[in-house]
Design a protein around this motif. Structure first.
Motif, short mmCIF file in Angstrom:
data_model
loop_
_atom_site.label_atom_id
_atom_site.label_comp_id
_atom_site.label_asym_id
_atom_site.label_seq_id
_atom_site.Cartn_x
_atom_site.Cartn_y
_atom_site.Cartn_z
N SER A 1 6.53 0.15 13.19
CA SER A 1 7.30 1.50 12.97
C SER A 1 8.52 1.32 12.41
O SER A 1 9.34 0.18 12.57
CB SER A 1 7.52 2.25 14.10
OG SER A 1 8.41 1.73 15.13
N ASN B 1 3.06 -3.77 9.55
CA ASN B 1 2.36 -2.68 10.36
C ASN B 1 3.09 -2.37 11.95
O ASN B 1 2.53 -2.44 12.89
CB ASN B 1 1.19 -3.42 10.97
CG ASN B 1 -0.05 -2.48 11.50
OD1 ASN B 1 0.03 -1.34 11.34
ND2 ASN B 1 -0.91 -2.77 12.37
N ALA C 1 8.37 -2.22 7.16
CA ALA C 1 7.40 -1.56 8.57
C ALA C 1 5.82 -1.36 8.16
O ALA C 1 4.86 -1.81 8.80
CB ALA C 1 7.84 -0.08 9.11
N GLN C 2 5.62 -0.95 6.75
CA GLN C 2 4.34 -0.78 6.52
C GLN C 2 3.55 -2.25 6.28
O GLN C 2 2.61 -2.32 6.48
CB GLN C 2 3.86 -0.07 5.15
CG GLN C 2 2.65 0.01 4.68
CD GLN C 2 2.81 1.00 3.18
OE1 GLN C 2 3.79 1.44 2.75
NE2 GLN C 2 1.60 1.59 2.96
N ASN D 1 11.41 2.38 13.28
CA ASN D 1 12.42 2.28 14.31
C ASN D 1 12.28 0.90 14.65
O ASN D 1 13.55 0.45 15.18
CB ASN D 1 12.06 3.45 15.38
CG ASN D 1 12.57 4.76 14.87
OD1 ASN D 1 13.23 4.85 14.03
ND2 ASN D 1 12.16 5.57 15.54
N THR D 2 11.10 0.41 14.92
CA THR D 2 11.08 -0.93 15.30
C THR D 2 11.66 -2.14 14.58
O THR D 2 12.58 -3.11 14.83
CB THR D 2 9.68 -1.50 15.59
OG1 THR D 2 9.02 -0.53 16.57
CG2 THR D 2 9.66 -2.93 15.92
N SER E 1 11.26 1.30 5.39
CA SER E 1 9.81 1.74 5.56
C SER E 1 8.68 0.83 4.89
O SER E 1 7.72 0.86 5.58
CB SER E 1 9.82 2.97 4.83
OG SER E 1 10.18 3.27 3.54
#
Length: 211
Positions: free
Chosen positions: A178, A176, A172-173, A180-181, A169
């Motif tokens: 998701s 930028n 992902a942040q 899941n990506t 997570s």
């Protein structure tokens, strides 16, 4: 929940302060899950082991100021027989290599090997190798580095973030994207590298010079 790497603790026994400090710093950079204790002589090393500290890997220089490295190797394995002990030394005389193997060392690596190669060395032992030397490792790594590992730019970016110990997570942040990506690209990257988890991924990437 943060997907952090499980911590490992290694013991580096070497009285050459500059070498020990540089090796520790680079190993921790390549593998953020590592914590490395340094002992400048055999007495310090034995004291740390007697204190109950468990080490996943112990690296011993042959030329210590108070006890020959091979004698320390023998002492450690007699008292703590489950220890994974490697010789890491500038002394590469054939007799030293043979004696280290006979005393129970799992490998013999010379100090001119890179920290990334040392990580690969330990990974080989964890995969079941009972004994490995610098010459064998150098040849095998050269063969592996000839492989064409074609990571995408995004996968390289994820790999760099993994190296810092961020969770999925958090990566992902930072990128930028998701979660899941990130998971999809991570799964594809694992397949390309032939690994099944993050620790193996970072070790394999280090072997191939990707980080």
């Amino acid at each position: 929940m943060n997907q952090t790497l499980s911590t490992e603790r290694w013991l580096l026994i070497d009285d050459h302060t500059m070498f020990a400090d540089a090796m520790s710093l680079t190993l921790r950079h390549l593998a953020p899950q590592l914590e490395i204790d340094v002992a400048a002589n055999a007495q310090q090393a034995i004291a740390q082991l007697k204190n109950g500290q468990t080490y996943q890997c112990i690296l011993i220089d042959l030329d210590l100021p108070d006890t020959p490295g091979l004698a320390l190797l023998d002492q450690i394995l007699k008292r703590w027989p489950q220890s994974v002990v490697l010789i890491c030394s500038a002394n590469r005389q054939p007799s030293s290599v043979t004696n280290a193997q006979q005393l129970g060392a799992r490998g013999f690596i010379t100090k001119d090997q890179s920290p990334a190669d040392i990580l690969a060395f330990v990974q080989q032992i964890r995969q079941g190798r009972r004994w490995i030397t610098t010459d064998t490792l150098t040849r095998e790594l050269a063969e592996r580095r000839e492989e064409n590992i074609d990571l995408t730019g995004r996968q390289h970016a994820i790999l760099q973030q993994m190296q810092t110990g961020l969770s999925t997570s958090e990566i992902a942040q930072a990128l930028n994207l998701s979660p899941n990506t990130i998971k999809t690209h991570t799964r594809l990257m694992y397949g390309k590298l032939g690994v099944s988890n993050r620790t193996e991924c970072l070790n394999r990437a280090a072997e191939l010079g990707l980080i």
